[in-house]
Design a protein around this motif. Sequence first.
Motif, mmCIF file in Angstrom:
data_model
loop_
_atom_site.group_PDB
_atom_site.id
_atom_site.type_symbol
_atom_site.label_atom_id
_atom_site.label_comp_id
_atom_site.label_asym_id
_atom_site.label_seq_id
_atom_site.Cartn_x
_atom_site.Cartn_y
_atom_site.Cartn_z
ATOM 1 N N GLY A 83 0.833 -1.191 0.000
ATOM 2 C CA GLY A 83 0.000 0.000 0.000
ATOM 3 C C GLY A 83 0.871 1.245 0.000
ATOM 4 N N PRO A 84 0.338 2.377 -0.464
ATOM 5 C CA PRO A 84 1.128 3.603 -0.566
ATOM 6 C C PRO A 84 1.310 4.304 0.782
ATOM 7 C CG PRO A 84 -1.119 4.031 -1.237
ATOM 8 C CD PRO A 84 -1.037 2.553 -0.966
ATOM 9 N N VAL A 85 2.453 4.983 0.910
ATOM 10 C CA VAL A 85 2.710 5.892 2.029
ATOM 11 C C VAL A 85 2.793 7.289 1.429
ATOM 12 C CG1 VAL A 85 4.299 6.542 3.880
ATOM 13 C CG2 VAL A 85 3.993 4.123 3.284
ATOM 14 N N PHE A 86 1.959 8.201 1.898
ATOM 15 C CA PHE A 86 1.904 9.531 1.301
ATOM 16 C C PHE A 86 2.837 10.513 2.014
ATOM 17 C CE2 PHE A 86 -2.109 7.559 0.028
ATOM 18 C CZ PHE A 86 -2.046 7.765 -1.341
ATOM 19 N N ALA A 87 3.320 11.487 1.239
ATOM 20 C CA ALA A 87 4.369 12.383 1.717
ATOM 21 C C ALA A 87 3.978 13.129 2.987
ATOM 22 C CB ALA A 87 4.725 13.384 0.614
ATOM 23 N N ALA A 88 2.747 13.599 3.079
ATOM 24 C CA ALA A 88 2.332 14.370 4.249
ATOM 25 C C ALA A 88 2.275 13.538 5.517
ATOM 26 C CB ALA A 88 0.966 15.019 4.000
ATOM 27 N N ASN A 89 2.287 12.218 5.360
ATOM 28 C CA ASN A 89 2.178 11.333 6.513
ATOM 29 C C ASN A 89 3.521 10.742 6.950
ATOM 30 O OD1 ASN A 89 -0.595 11.744 6.535
ATOM 31 N ND2 ASN A 89 -1.002 9.967 5.251
ATOM 32 N N VAL A 90 4.626 11.264 6.399
ATOM 33 C CA VAL A 90 5.970 10.829 6.796
ATOM 34 C C VAL A 90 6.538 11.852 7.771
ATOM 35 C CG1 VAL A 90 8.302 10.270 6.031
ATOM 36 C CG2 VAL A 90 6.341 9.657 4.603
ATOM 37 N N THR A 91 6.986 11.371 8.932
ATOM 38 C CA THR A 91 7.481 12.234 10.003
ATOM 39 C C THR A 91 8.844 11.749 10.468
ATOM 40 O OG1 THR A 91 5.199 12.537 10.761
ATOM 41 C CG2 THR A 91 6.941 13.189 12.286
ATOM 42 N N GLN A 92 9.719 12.672 10.802
ATOM 43 C CA GLN A 92 11.005 12.322 11.397
ATOM 44 C C GLN A 92 10.852 12.313 12.910
ATOM 45 O OE1 GLN A 92 14.064 11.580 9.701
ATOM 46 N NE2 GLN A 92 14.540 10.845 11.764
ATOM 47 N N ALA A 93 11.249 11.218 13.549
ATOM 48 C CA ALA A 93 11.156 11.140 15.002
ATOM 49 C C ALA A 93 12.087 12.163 15.641
ATOM 50 C CB ALA A 93 11.521 9.734 15.475
ATOM 51 N N GLY A 94 11.657 12.723 16.761
ATOM 52 C CA GLY A 94 12.463 13.683 17.497
ATOM 53 C C GLY A 94 12.537 13.320 18.962
ATOM 54 N N LYS A 95 12.986 14.254 19.780
ATOM 55 C CA LYS A 95 13.100 14.001 21.209
ATOM 56 C C LYS A 95 11.734 13.890 21.867
ATOM 57 C CE LYS A 95 17.615 16.236 21.780
ATOM 58 N NZ LYS A 95 18.369 17.309 22.475
ATOM 59 N N ASP A 96 10.777 14.675 21.385
ATOM 60 C CA ASP A 96 9.427 14.641 21.947
ATOM 61 C C ASP A 96 8.610 13.546 21.271
ATOM 62 O OD1 ASP A 96 9.984 16.838 23.593
ATOM 63 O OD2 ASP A 96 9.449 18.242 21.990
ATOM 64 N N PRO A 97 7.583 13.015 21.949
ATOM 65 C CA PRO A 97 6.728 12.006 21.324
ATOM 66 C C PRO A 97 6.103 12.525 20.030
ATOM 67 C CG PRO A 97 6.332 12.090 23.686
ATOM 68 C CD PRO A 97 7.214 13.262 23.366
ATOM 69 N N THR A 98 5.998 11.659 19.059
ATOM 70 C CA THR A 98 5.384 11.991 17.780
ATOM 71 C C THR A 98 3.894 11.674 17.842
ATOM 72 O OG1 THR A 98 7.427 11.486 16.595
ATOM 73 C CG2 THR A 98 5.392 11.518 15.302
ATOM 74 N N ALA A 99 3.073 12.620 17.438
ATOM 75 C CA ALA A 99 1.628 12.396 17.443
ATOM 76 C C ALA A 99 1.219 11.552 16.244
ATOM 77 C CB ALA A 99 0.888 13.722 17.424
ATOM 78 N N VAL A 100 0.358 10.575 16.484
ATOM 79 C CA VAL A 100 -0.292 9.823 15.411
ATOM 80 C C VAL A 100 -1.790 9.987 15.606
ATOM 81 C CG1 VAL A 100 1.577 8.183 15.052
ATOM 82 C CG2 VAL A 100 -0.168 7.673 16.749
ATOM 83 N N PHE A 101 -2.506 10.125 14.506
ATOM 84 C CA PHE A 101 -3.904 10.525 14.586
ATOM 85 C C PHE A 101 -4.838 9.377 14.214
ATOM 86 C CE2 PHE A 101 -1.399 14.347 13.914
ATOM 87 C CZ PHE A 101 -1.825 15.117 14.986
ATOM 88 N N ALA A 102 -5.541 8.871 15.198
ATOM 89 C CA ALA A 102 -6.430 7.721 15.029
ATOM 90 C C ALA A 102 -7.851 8.208 14.749
ATOM 91 C CB ALA A 102 -6.414 6.866 16.293
ATOM 92 N N PHE A 258 14.769 -0.051 19.472
ATOM 93 C CA PHE A 258 15.599 -0.842 18.564
ATOM 94 C C PHE A 258 16.968 -1.048 19.200
ATOM 95 C CE2 PHE A 258 12.362 1.082 15.922
ATOM 96 C CZ PHE A 258 11.993 0.059 15.062
ATOM 97 N N GLY A 259 17.032 -1.940 20.181
ATOM 98 C CA GLY A 259 18.268 -2.210 20.887
ATOM 99 C C GLY A 259 18.865 -0.925 21.427
ATOM 100 N N ASP A 260 20.173 -0.773 21.255
ATOM 101 C CA ASP A 260 20.829 0.441 21.706
ATOM 102 C C ASP A 260 20.949 1.480 20.595
ATOM 103 O OD1 ASP A 260 22.670 -0.807 20.126
ATOM 104 O OD2 ASP A 260 24.267 -0.880 21.627
ATOM 105 N N LEU A 261 20.272 1.247 19.460
ATOM 106 C CA LEU A 261 20.364 2.169 18.333
ATOM 107 C C LEU A 261 19.399 3.338 18.458
ATOM 108 C CD1 LEU A 261 21.443 2.900 15.487
ATOM 109 C CD2 LEU A 261 19.586 1.498 14.556
ATOM 110 N N ASP A 262 18.154 3.062 18.798
ATOM 111 C CA ASP A 262 17.147 4.125 18.745
ATOM 112 C C ASP A 262 15.925 3.732 19.558
ATOM 113 O OD1 ASP A 262 16.081 6.553 18.037
ATOM 114 O OD2 ASP A 262 15.752 6.065 15.923
ATOM 115 N N GLU A 263 15.168 4.738 19.940
ATOM 116 C CA GLU A 263 13.881 4.541 20.608
ATOM 117 C C GLU A 263 12.941 5.611 20.091
ATOM 118 O OE1 GLU A 263 13.467 3.491 24.938
ATOM 119 O OE2 GLU A 263 12.620 5.520 25.022
ATOM 120 N N ILE A 264 11.769 5.192 19.652
ATOM 121 C CA ILE A 264 10.767 6.104 19.094
ATOM 122 C C ILE A 264 9.515 6.035 19.957
ATOM 123 C CG2 ILE A 264 9.317 6.616 17.089
ATOM 124 C CD1 ILE A 264 11.513 5.295 15.368
#
Length: 288
Positions: A83-102, A258-264
Amino acid sequence: MNDSLAKSAAALAPLEVARRFVDARRAARSLADFPGAIPADMAAGYQIQEAAIGLWPDAIAGWKVGRIPTELQAELSAERVMGPVFAANVTQAGKDPTAVFAIPGGFAAVEAEYIYRMGQDAPAGKTDWTPKAAVALVEDELVGVEFAGSPLASINILGPRVVAADFGNNAGLILGRTIPDWRTRTDDWPPCEAWVDGKRVGRGAPSSLPGGPAASLAFLMNAAAARGRPLKRGQLVTTGAASGIHDIEAGQTARIAFGDLDEIVCIAQAASPAEGQGGSDGHGDTSG
């Protein structure tokens, strides 16, 4: 209804189903049932998806790949769904929690993902990609989170044909860090764990995906080319729910490590028509 009118109605059915899904997504409105006859096969589901892509006012930034349950693969003559992923729905993770809209009353879930970013355009018409050949066109691999979402709460229960019809049940993608030395790392690193409201709900690794992420990429490159949409440089490919599919509701917080690499970390919020629904210029995607 005479034969001519019946044929005309049948021809319009995929577009009408697509329009109802698109309208519901953009209005952040749930659907009580599938808006039409359940697609007869995967090809019929993708026919609806193609119609919906044409109605959606945003460009395709990439694609998601999901695994079809083993017990359905023979019946559907498919192992994976896209399925497609649209440009407006791509977000870069940051220090603060990322909002997802249900969408209230719809479906929402988070998935740990291993993501490829394409470094080259795939040749048009090539449909015999192997995992090794497919990965050769990749620029880098990242960790991230797919936000799975649909106006239809029963989308996964109704199965892969319905998932295909509604954008592969994708509603967003959160990008994490690039995996260092990803071409030489083993398929067990980095591992992933998913937590919802402090409870661990899943764990996995790249090796959790049958054939590894590269097998998902090869499937996608073959399927996308067959649809006349060969992958383009810069497009993103999510390769499958390595830790499982984890339902989430508005107000809940998910943490994907993701182990010691990252946390989102992401927090679910109730969607409104202005949030997480793509662009608003009224023009569908026309990119290959």
